[in-house]
Structure formats: C-alpha cells, structure tokens
Design a protein around this motif. Structure first.
Motif, PDB file in Angstrom:
ATOM      1  N   LYS A 122       4.937  -1.916   2.808  1.00 39.06           N
ATOM      2  CA  LYS A 122       6.314  -2.362   2.891  1.00 39.06           C
ATOM      3  C   LYS A 122       6.519  -3.620   2.073  1.00 39.06           C
ATOM      4  CE  LYS A 122       8.298  -0.648   7.171  1.00 39.06           C
ATOM      5  NZ  LYS A 122       9.649  -0.497   6.633  1.00 39.06           N
ATOM      6  N   ARG A 123       7.761  -3.972   1.856  1.00 42.63           N
ATOM      7  CA  ARG A 123       8.100  -5.190   1.125  1.00 42.63           C
ATOM      8  C   ARG A 123       8.685  -6.202   2.106  1.00 42.63           C
ATOM      9  NH1 ARG A 123       8.399  -6.430  -4.029  1.00 42.63           N
ATOM     10  NH2 ARG A 123       7.951  -4.290  -4.588  1.00 42.63           N
ATOM     11  N   GLY A 124       8.096  -7.399   2.117  1.00 37.33           N
ATOM     12  CA  GLY A 124       8.562  -8.428   3.030  1.00 37.33           C
ATOM     13  C   GLY A 124       9.911  -8.972   2.625  1.00 37.33           C
ATOM     14  N   ARG A 125      10.526  -9.710   3.549  1.00 39.19           N
ATOM     15  CA  ARG A 125      11.859 -10.253   3.279  1.00 39.19           C
ATOM     16  C   ARG A 125      11.846 -11.238   2.127  1.00 39.19           C
ATOM     17  NH1 ARG A 125      13.476 -11.296   9.572  1.00 39.19           N
ATOM     18  NH2 ARG A 125      13.966  -9.158  10.110  1.00 39.19           N
ATOM     19  N   GLY A 126      10.703 -11.888   1.910  1.00 39.36           N
ATOM     20  CA  GLY A 126      10.621 -12.867   0.827  1.00 39.36           C
ATOM     21  C   GLY A 126      10.506 -12.233  -0.542  1.00 39.36           C
ATOM     22  N   GLY A 127      10.436 -10.887  -0.605  1.00 43.20           N
ATOM     23  CA  GLY A 127      10.387 -10.218  -1.891  1.00 43.20           C
ATOM     24  C   GLY A 127       8.989  -9.832  -2.321  1.00 43.20           C
ATOM     25  N   GLY A 128       7.968 -10.437  -1.712  1.00 38.26           N
ATOM     26  CA  GLY A 128       6.604 -10.125  -2.111  1.00 38.26           C
ATOM     27  C   GLY A 128       6.075  -8.909  -1.377  1.00 38.26           C
ATOM     28  N   GLU A 129       5.321  -8.078  -2.100  1.00 43.17           N
ATOM     29  CA  GLU A 129       4.768  -6.884  -1.494  1.00 43.17           C
ATOM     30  C   GLU A 129       3.675  -7.275  -0.503  1.00 43.17           C
ATOM     31  OE1 GLU A 129       2.018  -4.173  -3.583  1.00 43.17           O
ATOM     32  OE2 GLU A 129       3.691  -2.763  -3.480  1.00 43.17           O
ATOM     33  N   SER A 130       3.644  -6.606   0.616  1.00 43.19           N
ATOM     34  CA  SER A 130       2.605  -6.898   1.602  1.00 43.19           C
ATOM     35  C   SER A 130       2.180  -5.614   2.280  1.00 43.19           C
ATOM     36  CB  SER A 130       3.112  -7.890   2.659  1.00 43.19           C
ATOM     37  OG  SER A 130       4.143  -7.301   3.415  1.00 43.19           O
ATOM     38  N   ILE A 131       0.903  -5.514   2.597  1.00 47.81           N
ATOM     39  CA  ILE A 131       0.414  -4.418   3.408  1.00 47.81           C
ATOM     40  C   ILE A 131       0.432  -4.913   4.849  1.00 47.81           C
ATOM     41  CG2 ILE A 131      -1.546  -2.932   3.901  1.00 47.81           C
ATOM     42  CD1 ILE A 131      -2.357  -3.233   0.995  1.00 47.81           C
ATOM     43  N   LEU A 132       1.137  -4.217   5.700  1.00 48.76           N
ATOM     44  CA  LEU A 132       1.369  -4.729   7.046  1.00 48.76           C
ATOM     45  C   LEU A 132       0.081  -5.040   7.787  1.00 48.76           C
ATOM     46  CD1 LEU A 132       4.389  -2.646   8.359  1.00 48.76           C
ATOM     47  CD2 LEU A 132       4.357  -4.890   7.312  1.00 48.76           C
ATOM     48  N   SER A 133      -0.964  -4.254   7.561  1.00 45.99           N
ATOM     49  CA  SER A 133      -2.199  -4.469   8.297  1.00 45.99           C
ATOM     50  C   SER A 133      -2.809  -5.844   8.021  1.00 45.99           C
ATOM     51  CB  SER A 133      -3.216  -3.375   7.971  1.00 45.99           C
ATOM     52  OG  SER A 133      -3.482  -3.346   6.591  1.00 45.99           O
ATOM     53  N   ASP A 134      -2.429  -6.458   6.890  1.00 45.30           N
ATOM     54  CA  ASP A 134      -2.925  -7.799   6.601  1.00 45.30           C
ATOM     55  C   ASP A 134      -2.343  -8.843   7.541  1.00 45.30           C
ATOM     56  OD1 ASP A 134      -4.391  -6.817   4.535  1.00 45.30           O
ATOM     57  OD2 ASP A 134      -3.025  -7.469   2.962  1.00 45.30           O
ATOM     58  N   ARG A 135      -1.228  -8.544   8.162  1.00 49.85           N
ATOM     59  CA  ARG A 135      -0.539  -9.536   8.984  1.00 49.85           C
ATOM     60  C   ARG A 135      -0.730  -9.338  10.476  1.00 49.85           C
ATOM     61  NH1 ARG A 135       3.617 -12.263   6.626  1.00 49.85           N
ATOM     62  NH2 ARG A 135       3.453 -13.518   8.522  1.00 49.85           N
ATOM     63  N   TRP A 136      -1.337  -8.225  10.895  1.00 51.85           N
ATOM     64  CA  TRP A 136      -1.517  -7.998  12.329  1.00 51.85           C
ATOM     65  C   TRP A 136      -2.639  -8.879  12.868  1.00 51.85           C
ATOM     66  CZ3 TRP A 136       2.792  -6.067  12.874  1.00 51.85           C
ATOM     67  CH2 TRP A 136       3.247  -4.926  12.257  1.00 51.85           C
ATOM     68  N   LYS A 137      -2.328  -9.697  13.846  1.00 52.28           N
ATOM     69  CA  LYS A 137      -3.351 -10.517  14.486  1.00 52.28           C
ATOM     70  C   LYS A 137      -4.180  -9.678  15.457  1.00 52.28           C
ATOM     71  CE  LYS A 137      -2.327 -14.453  12.566  1.00 52.28           C
ATOM     72  NZ  LYS A 137      -3.287 -15.149  11.679  1.00 52.28           N
ATOM     73  N   VAL A 138      -3.500  -8.809  16.213  1.00 51.53           N
ATOM     74  CA  VAL A 138      -4.184  -7.892  17.132  1.00 51.53           C
ATOM     75  C   VAL A 138      -3.466  -6.552  17.076  1.00 51.53           C
ATOM     76  CG1 VAL A 138      -4.845  -7.388  19.518  1.00 51.53           C
ATOM     77  CG2 VAL A 138      -4.896  -9.751  18.695  1.00 51.53           C
ATOM     78  N   VAL A 139      -4.221  -5.464  16.944  1.00 51.51           N
ATOM     79  CA  VAL A 139      -3.668  -4.117  16.978  1.00 51.51           C
ATOM     80  C   VAL A 139      -4.148  -3.430  18.256  1.00 51.51           C
ATOM     81  CG1 VAL A 139      -3.589  -1.854  15.853  1.00 51.51           C
ATOM     82  CG2 VAL A 139      -3.572  -3.942  14.467  1.00 51.51           C
ATOM     83  N   GLN A 140      -3.209  -2.935  19.032  1.00 55.45           N
ATOM     84  CA  GLN A 140      -3.521  -2.247  20.290  1.00 55.45           C
ATOM     85  C   GLN A 140      -3.381  -0.739  20.069  1.00 55.45           C
ATOM     86  OE1 GLN A 140      -1.725  -3.565  24.242  1.00 55.45           O
ATOM     87  NE2 GLN A 140      -0.631  -1.651  23.873  1.00 55.45           N
ATOM     88  N   ASP A 141      -4.471  -0.007  20.285  1.00 53.97           N
ATOM     89  CA  ASP A 141      -4.537   1.422  19.994  1.00 53.97           C
ATOM     90  C   ASP A 141      -4.326   2.229  21.275  1.00 53.97           C
ATOM     91  OD1 ASP A 141      -5.235   4.017  19.311  1.00 53.97           O
ATOM     92  OD2 ASP A 141      -6.927   3.416  18.065  1.00 53.97           O
ATOM     93  N   LEU A 142      -3.242   3.004  21.329  1.00 53.55           N
ATOM     94  CA  LEU A 142      -2.919   3.784  22.521  1.00 53.55           C
ATOM     95  C   LEU A 142      -3.982   4.830  22.819  1.00 53.55           C
ATOM     96  CD1 LEU A 142      -0.905   4.448  24.787  1.00 53.55           C
ATOM     97  CD2 LEU A 142       0.246   5.996  23.192  1.00 53.55           C
ATOM     98  N   SER A 143      -4.571   5.439  21.772  1.00 53.01           N
ATOM     99  CA  SER A 143      -5.594   6.453  22.001  1.00 53.01           C
ATOM    100  C   SER A 143      -6.823   5.862  22.692  1.00 53.01           C
ATOM    101  CB  SER A 143      -5.999   7.109  20.673  1.00 53.01           C
ATOM    102  OG  SER A 143      -6.601   6.170  19.796  1.00 53.01           O
ATOM    103  N   VAL A 144      -7.193   4.637  22.339  1.00 52.16           N
ATOM    104  CA  VAL A 144      -8.329   3.966  22.988  1.00 52.16           C
ATOM    105  C   VAL A 144      -7.945   3.524  24.396  1.00 52.16           C
ATOM    106  CG1 VAL A 144      -9.977   2.067  22.834  1.00 52.16           C
ATOM    107  CG2 VAL A 144      -9.188   3.179  20.752  1.00 52.16           C
TER     108      VAL A 144
END
Length: 276
Positions: A122-144
């Motif tokens: 996705k593209r952040g509001r600031g205009g720079g391209e970002s991969i969202l996974s780079d910004r997640w501090k913690v990811v909670q997995d429903l399957s786990v």
C-alpha cells in the motif's frame, strides 16, 4: 613576585577544571536524552533489502487494524489495557490506511499468514510506498489463536508486548488475568458473543436451552461470578476504557456493573442485532 602569582594560578586552574567538568556533564546529559527519545529499528523488505529506521522510544498513539471476525477486538482490548498503563491513546480501524509517522504504532489481527491485508502493498498518506508488514509491532494470528487458545494470547503479552512497552511482572499479570476473564465474558455476554450461543438464545431462550444436552457451554458458565471477578480486578478500577467488552457494547448494553451479562442476554432474546 613568583609567590604572588601562585594564588592566581590556583584560581585559574580551578576555573578551568570547572569548565571541563561542566562540558563533560552536558555531553553526557545530551547522550542520555537522545537515547531516551529515539531508537533504531531494522526492517527487511520483501526484496531482501534492509533499512534502518529511527523510531521513538515510546508511541504517541496505538492503532489496531484487522478485518471483521479476526479477534480484532481482543487485540484492541490488550492495547487498551497497555494504553491505560502507559497513558497512550488507542484507536481501532478497519480501513488499513497507514501513514509515515513513526510515533504511531500499528498492530494487526489476521485470519492466517498471508491472508487479508497483511500481504498487500500500500501507499502511505505521506506519499511514500510502504509494505504494511514493516510497520506491524505485533501480529495476532486467528488460526494460531484457535489452535492454542488463550495460551497464545498470554504468550504474546509476555514475549512481545511486555518488552515493547517495558511492562513489569505485576503489569503483565494484571493484563493476563483481566483478559482471561474478559475473553470468557466476551463469548457469553454482550454484542459480540458466540454466534451459536446467540442463535440458541434467540430460538430457545435462556432457561429452555440450558436443558438441552447439546447446549452451548455459555449456558453452563457462571457469568454472574465471572462478572463479579472482573469488577474486582485492579485494572478495572484504574482504567475506564476497559470497563466494557467494546464501544459497541457500551452504547447498547452499558459497562460491566454486575448486571451486564443478564442485560445483554435479555437484549438478544428480544432481537437486538448481532455485531459481526
């Protein structure tokens, strides 16, 4: 004359020493201050490139993102508890709009690895391209979560959230105990309770369903005792933001007050819309 200049030399030496000590103290203070304000975080892009980002030592806002029915409210509740302890505001969003402000920390709930928005570019509001996974501090997995149950949430609090927010053992214990009770109440009370339990309530009522051999486990749960235990938790008295199952519940069934479960179950029996 030689003896007359000695007191003057002593004074000059003392002044010079004082200036040197003052300079050293200022430098040390500056290093300590800058260390408290910022840290570095290394992220790995999908193409293998690594980038070092300067991030604040603590966030100014915590943002929970997740699709519906991914236990996003559970992760939000953990963040609300931590936000109360650290005095950081928390918001929950489903839009997956992300900006370039490093002081805003993002947390995500997903159905399984590679699903939903977690793998999208996705593209952040600031205009720079970002991969969202780079910004997640913690990811909670429903399957786990479905596989391991509450132990998975306790593990995330202990190994991920605790070092991230510098939580001590007492704070971790209080969050875990509060969440353990809340998780049971969420399934059996309020606007986000179990789908199957909601259907049994609508079709058969509270007392008739309890006589069935295949009745939902919530019919056998002592929700009144659970709610009383919830009200006695230290975090409940300290944090108004976690006194309801969710903001949706608060608007319809109110806060936990000893009669919340009975009130919400009665609302369901009379056809209140199910959330999700």
């Amino acid at each position: 004359r030689r003896f007359a200049t000695m007191p003057v030399l002593k004074v000059v030496r003392r002044q010079l020493l004082a200036v040197i000590l003052l300079s050293l103290c200022q430098q040390a203070a500056g290093l300590m201050y800058s260390g408290e304000q910022n840290a570095t975080e290394t992220v790995t892009r999908r193409n293998g490139a690594r980038k070092v980002l300067e991030v604040p030592a603590i966030a100014t806002e915590l943002v929970q993102m997740g699709e519906m029915r991914t236990a996003s409210t559970t992760q939000q509740y953990i963040l609300l508890s931590i936000g109360c302890l650290r005095q950081i505001p928390v918001q929950k969003r489903h839009d997956f709009e992300i900006d370039n402000d490093p002081s805003r920390w993002y947390f995500q709930s997903i159905r399984s690895p590679g699903s939903g928005k977690s793998s999208e570019r996705k593209r952040g509001r600031g205009g720079g391209e970002s991969i969202l996974s780079d910004r997640w501090k913690v990811v909670q997995d429903l399957s786990v979560l479905r596989e391991k149950g509450f132990a998975y949430l306790e593990e995330q609090i202990t190994t991920l959230y605790a070092p991230l927010f510098n939580l001590d053992k007492t704070e971790v214990r209080d969050i875990v105990e509060m969440l353990k009770i809340w998780d049971k109440l969420r399934q059996c009370c309020g606007m986000q309770l179990s789908r199957s339990y909601a259907e049994e309530l609508r079709q058969n009522g509270l007392h008739n369903s309890s006589q069935q051999t295949q009745a939902h486990r919530c019919f056998r749960a002592d929700t009144q005792a659970l709610e009383a235990s919830f009200l006695a938790q230290p975090l409940f008295r300290r944090c108004p933001a976690i006194r309801s199952v969710s903001s949706y519940d608060q608007a319809i069934a109110g806060d936990m007050d000893g009669h919340y479960c009975a009130r919400s179950q009665e609302l369901y029996r009379h056809g209140v819309k199910f959330n999700g």
